[in-house]
Design a protein around this motif. Structure first.
Motif, PDB file in Angstrom:
ATOM      1  N   UNK A 176       0.851  -1.208   0.000  1.00 18.78           N
ATOM      2  CA  UNK A 176       0.000   0.000   0.000  1.00 18.78           C
ATOM      3  C   UNK A 176       0.879   1.249   0.000  1.00 18.78           C
ATOM      4  N   UNK A 177       1.956   1.199   0.803  1.00 18.63           N
ATOM      5  CA  UNK A 177       2.854   2.372   0.889  1.00 18.63           C
ATOM      6  C   UNK A 177       3.564   2.607  -0.438  1.00 18.63           C
ATOM      7  N   UNK A 178       4.047   1.502  -1.030  1.00 17.60           N
ATOM      8  CA  UNK A 178       4.744   1.649  -2.319  1.00 17.60           C
ATOM      9  C   UNK A 178       3.775   2.175  -3.385  1.00 17.60           C
ATOM     10  N   UNK A 179       2.516   1.735  -3.314  1.00 15.72           N
ATOM     11  CA  UNK A 179       1.527   2.200  -4.304  1.00 15.72           C
ATOM     12  C   UNK A 179       1.288   3.703  -4.161  1.00 15.72           C
ATOM     13  N   UNK A 180       1.204   4.173  -2.900  1.00 19.24           N
ATOM     14  CA  UNK A 180       1.010   5.623  -2.701  1.00 19.24           C
ATOM     15  C   UNK A 180       2.205   6.385  -3.262  1.00 19.24           C
ATOM     16  N   UNK A 181       3.412   5.895  -2.996  1.00 17.97           N
ATOM     17  CA  UNK A 181       4.599   6.591  -3.528  1.00 17.97           C
ATOM     18  C   UNK A 181       4.561   6.630  -5.058  1.00 17.97           C
ATOM     19  N   UNK A 182       4.081   5.550  -5.652  1.00 20.70           N
ATOM     20  CA  UNK A 182       3.943   5.492  -7.112  1.00 20.70           C
ATOM     21  C   UNK A 182       2.954   6.538  -7.616  1.00 20.70           C
ATOM     22  N   UNK A 183       1.839   6.660  -6.914  1.00 21.33           N
ATOM     23  CA  UNK A 183       0.819   7.637  -7.318  1.00 21.33           C
ATOM     24  C   UNK A 183       1.348   9.062  -7.199  1.00 21.33           C
ATOM     25  N   UNK A 184       2.137   9.301  -6.129  1.00 19.60           N
ATOM     26  CA  UNK A 184       2.708  10.643  -5.919  1.00 19.60           C
ATOM     27  C   UNK A 184       3.679  10.957  -7.058  1.00 19.60           C
ATOM     28  N   UNK A 185       4.541  10.003  -7.360  1.00 14.59           N
ATOM     29  CA  UNK A 185       5.546  10.199  -8.412  1.00 14.59           C
ATOM     30  C   UNK A 185       4.875  10.394  -9.768  1.00 14.59           C
ATOM     31  N   UNK A 186       3.870   9.550 -10.059  1.00 18.40           N
ATOM     32  CA  UNK A 186       3.206   9.643 -11.373  1.00 18.40           C
ATOM     33  C   UNK A 186       2.492  10.977 -11.527  1.00 18.40           C
ATOM     34  N   UNK A 187       2.028  11.533 -10.417  1.00 15.02           N
ATOM     35  CA  UNK A 187       1.337  12.831 -10.492  1.00 15.02           C
ATOM     36  C   UNK A 187       2.329  13.968 -10.721  1.00 15.02           C
ATOM     37  N   UNK A 188       3.614  13.692 -10.581  1.00 14.37           N
ATOM     38  CA  UNK A 188       4.626  14.720 -10.850  1.00 14.37           C
ATOM     39  C   UNK A 188       5.074  15.480  -9.613  1.00 14.37           C
ATOM     40  N   UNK A 189       4.768  14.936  -8.427  1.00 12.95           N
ATOM     41  CA  UNK A 189       5.236  15.619  -7.201  1.00 12.95           C
ATOM     42  C   UNK A 189       6.564  15.020  -6.759  1.00 12.95           C
ATOM     43  N   UNK A 190       7.271  15.781  -5.910  1.00 18.84           N
ATOM     44  CA  UNK A 190       8.506  15.259  -5.338  1.00 18.84           C
ATOM     45  C   UNK A 190       8.156  14.343  -4.160  1.00 18.84           C
ATOM     46  N   UNK A 191       8.996  13.349  -3.987  1.00 19.99           N
ATOM     47  CA  UNK A 191       8.723  12.327  -2.969  1.00 19.99           C
ATOM     48  C   UNK A 191       9.591  12.553  -1.739  1.00 19.99           C
ATOM     49  N   UNK A 192       8.946  12.548  -0.574  1.00 17.48           N
ATOM     50  CA  UNK A 192       9.653  12.576   0.696  1.00 17.48           C
ATOM     51  C   UNK A 192       9.329  11.248   1.366  1.00 17.48           C
ATOM     52  N   UNK A 193      10.318  10.379   1.487  1.00 13.41           N
ATOM     53  CA  UNK A 193      10.045   9.075   2.098  1.00 13.41           C
ATOM     54  C   UNK A 193      11.266   8.568   2.838  1.00 13.41           C
ATOM     55  N   UNK A 194      11.028   8.121   4.053  1.00 17.66           N
ATOM     56  CA  UNK A 194      12.121   7.606   4.869  1.00 17.66           C
ATOM     57  C   UNK A 194      11.577   6.596   5.852  1.00 17.66           C
ATOM     58  N   UNK A 195      12.071   6.648   7.068  1.00 13.89           N
ATOM     59  CA  UNK A 195      11.613   5.663   8.036  1.00 13.89           C
ATOM     60  C   UNK A 195      11.964   6.041   9.453  1.00 13.89           C
ATOM     61  N   UNK A 196      11.704   5.075  10.344  1.00  9.60           N
ATOM     62  CA  UNK A 196      12.003   5.267  11.770  1.00  9.60           C
ATOM     63  C   UNK A 196      12.986   4.183  12.177  1.00  9.60           C
ATOM     64  N   UNK A 197      13.951   4.540  12.967  1.00  5.43           N
ATOM     65  CA  UNK A 197      14.835   3.526  13.550  1.00  5.43           C
ATOM     66  C   UNK A 197      14.712   3.598  15.065  1.00  5.43           C
ATOM     67  N   UNK A 198      15.133   2.504  15.715  1.00  2.00           N
ATOM     68  CA  UNK A 198      14.966   2.440  17.174  1.00  2.00           C
ATOM     69  C   UNK A 198      13.625   1.834  17.556  1.00  2.00           C
ATOM     70  N   UNK A 199      13.020   1.080  16.614  1.00  2.00           N
ATOM     71  CA  UNK A 199      11.714   0.453  16.867  1.00  2.00           C
ATOM     72  C   UNK A 199      11.881  -0.929  17.471  1.00  2.00           C
ATOM     73  N   UNK A 200      13.146  -1.305  17.743  1.00  2.00           N
ATOM     74  CA  UNK A 200      13.417  -2.665  18.199  1.00  2.00           C
ATOM     75  C   UNK A 200      13.764  -3.566  17.023  1.00  2.00           C
ATOM     76  N   UNK A 201      14.002  -2.951  15.843  1.00  2.00           N
ATOM     77  CA  UNK A 201      14.372  -3.713  14.650  1.00  2.00           C
ATOM     78  C   UNK A 201      15.821  -4.207  14.750  1.00  2.00           C
ATOM     79  N   UNK A 202      16.183  -5.144  13.869  1.00  2.00           N
ATOM     80  CA  UNK A 202      17.568  -5.623  13.849  1.00  2.00           C
ATOM     81  C   UNK A 202      18.392  -4.726  12.922  1.00  2.00           C
ATOM     82  N   UNK A 203      19.710  -4.858  13.032  1.00  2.00           N
ATOM     83  CA  UNK A 203      20.588  -4.060  12.154  1.00  2.00           C
ATOM     84  C   UNK A 203      20.278  -4.354  10.686  1.00  2.00           C
ATOM     85  N   UNK A 204      19.981  -5.599  10.385  1.00  3.01           N
ATOM     86  CA  UNK A 204      19.705  -5.959   8.982  1.00  3.01           C
ATOM     87  C   UNK A 204      18.422  -5.275   8.481  1.00  3.01           C
TER      88      UNK A 204
END
Ligand code: SAM
Ligand code: DTB
Ligand code: SF4
Length: 349
Positions: A176-204
């Motif tokens: 769903x997230x990738x689809x939204x980014x696709x829609x934003x890009x196709x509409x001709x807008x610039x994309x701001x996308x990143x993430x959160x770290x420190x959620x208890x995720x692994x280094x990988x």
């Protein structure tokens, strides 16, 4: 390991892990070299955030103060009036911010919301600021409508790796997230996308998230790296702290993998001391949220940021010096410090 600053979209997790495994000083040096090829290393872009609709969100993002599923200490608010949003944007502009980012605690905007949010975009544009919104998932038609209203950037984060994702959010999928980014890009807008770290995720997972972002083609123009702000009442309120060097490494690796993107030292600055933030700038972060509030969480006071920038000799990007990649590359070697810009910013607080 010699890194190249070409833009690549075929990163493997193993390659990204090799970057993370570099000796810290080597990683910082490589990141700084890549950074200086594409940017003025003493310039940072500043955006101001405003929550235009707060709380009561139906989604279950386990880090978020605004999910209706958790008992958190926030004031819920309906969609703000357009006029109030424009007043906040004017204030942000007067304080030296060049981009105004409006966020809503929605799964996605409803059709009845669109006339209001498009008026906000038009009004902020008319002030001469860049516009950004983060409203949740967007359909193709909604993305087109926002683009037509003049929206420059749309923020929609991948948040974490595809492998760790189900531990954090179950109410919308990675696709769903990738689809939204696709829609934003196709509409001709610039994309701001990143993430959160420190959620208890692994280094990988951190390596995998950065591979997902860098392998988007084109890469996002803006890449926010958020350090989890632990919110009482959320399932992640007492997750173990991420080591600060691991956070700095994330910024450096993001810089190397996305050489032409603005990498934003995003949420979590209020918990970082000046030296930590300076290390993040050295690692290649060149954008921040400016203003004492993020959406619901605290951010450093503007006078603290001004003082830090002054100590570090950092200037802020003005709208006039937001130029194309080609112009920026041509200017890099000839540009002198923009003292007027610095004075404006330092005096604004
Ligand atoms: N509701 C919309 C959505 O989630 O798409 C837009 C607003 S949402 C708050 C924007 C992003 O802020 C999230 O994707 C997440 O990356 C970040 N964020 C939210 N709460 C956070 C927290 N406690 N710490 C760090 N980042 C956070
Ligand atoms: C992003 O990556 N970080 C911002 C913005 N995009 C919308 C939001 C940070 C939110 C921090 C927690 C809060 O304020 O509630
Ligand atoms: Fe809702 Fe966005 Fe918070 Fe998720 S991150 S709960 S979608 S406001």
């Amino acid at each position: 390991m010699n890194v190249s600053s070409e833009v690549r979209h075929n990163w493997t997790i193993a390659e990204v892990e090799k970057l993370f495994a570099l000796p810290f000083n080597d990683l910082m040096f490589q990141a700084q070299c890549v950074h200086r090829e594409h940017f003025n290393a003493n310039e940072v872009q500043v955006s101001t955030l405003l929550s235009i609709k707060t709380g009561a969100c139906p989604e279950d993002c386990k880090y978020c103060s605004q999910s209706a599923r958790y008992n958190t200490d926030i004031e819920k608010e309906r969609l703000m009036e357009v006029e109030k949003v424009l007043q906040a944007a004017e204030k942000a502009k007067a304080q030296g911010s060049t981009r105004f980012c409006m966020g809503a605690a929605w799964r996605n905007p409803k059709e009845r919301d669109m006339p209001y949010v498009t008026q906000m975009v038009k009004g902020v544009k008319a002030l001469g600021m860049e516009t950004c919104m983060t409203l949740g998932m967007l359909s193709k038609d909604q993305a087109d409508e926002l683009q037509e209203a003049g929206l420059d950037y749309y923020n929609h984060n991948l948040d974490t790796s595809p492998e760790h994702y189900n531990q954090i959010i179950t109410t919308r999928s990675y696709q769903d997230r990738l689809d939204t980014l696709d829609n934003v890009r196709s509409a001709g807008m610039k994309v701001c996308s990143g993430g959160i770290v420190g959620l208890g995720e692994k280094a990988t997972d951190r390596a995998s998230l950065l591979a997902q972002l860098a392998n988007l083609s084109p890469q996002p123009e803006s890449v926010p790296i958020n350090m989890l702000v632990k919110i009482d009442g959320t399932p992640l309120s007492d997750v173990a702290d991420l080591d600060e060097f691991d956070f700095i490494r994330c910024i450096a690796v993001a810089r190397i993998m996305m050489p032409k993107s603005h990498v934003r030292l995003s949420a979590g600055r209020d918990q970082m001391n000046e030296q930590m933030q300076a290390m993040c700038f050295l690692a290649g972060a060149n954008s921040i949220f400016y203003g004492c509030k993020l959406l619901t969480a605290e951010n450093p006071e503007t006078n603290q940021d001004i003082a830090l920038f002054k100590k570090l000799g950092i200037n802020t990007e003005t709208v006039e010096n937001l130029v194309s990649e080609e112009e920026r590359a041509a200017q890099l070697h000839t540009k002198v410090t923009d003292q007027q810009n610095a004075d404006l910013f330092y005096n604004a607080g």
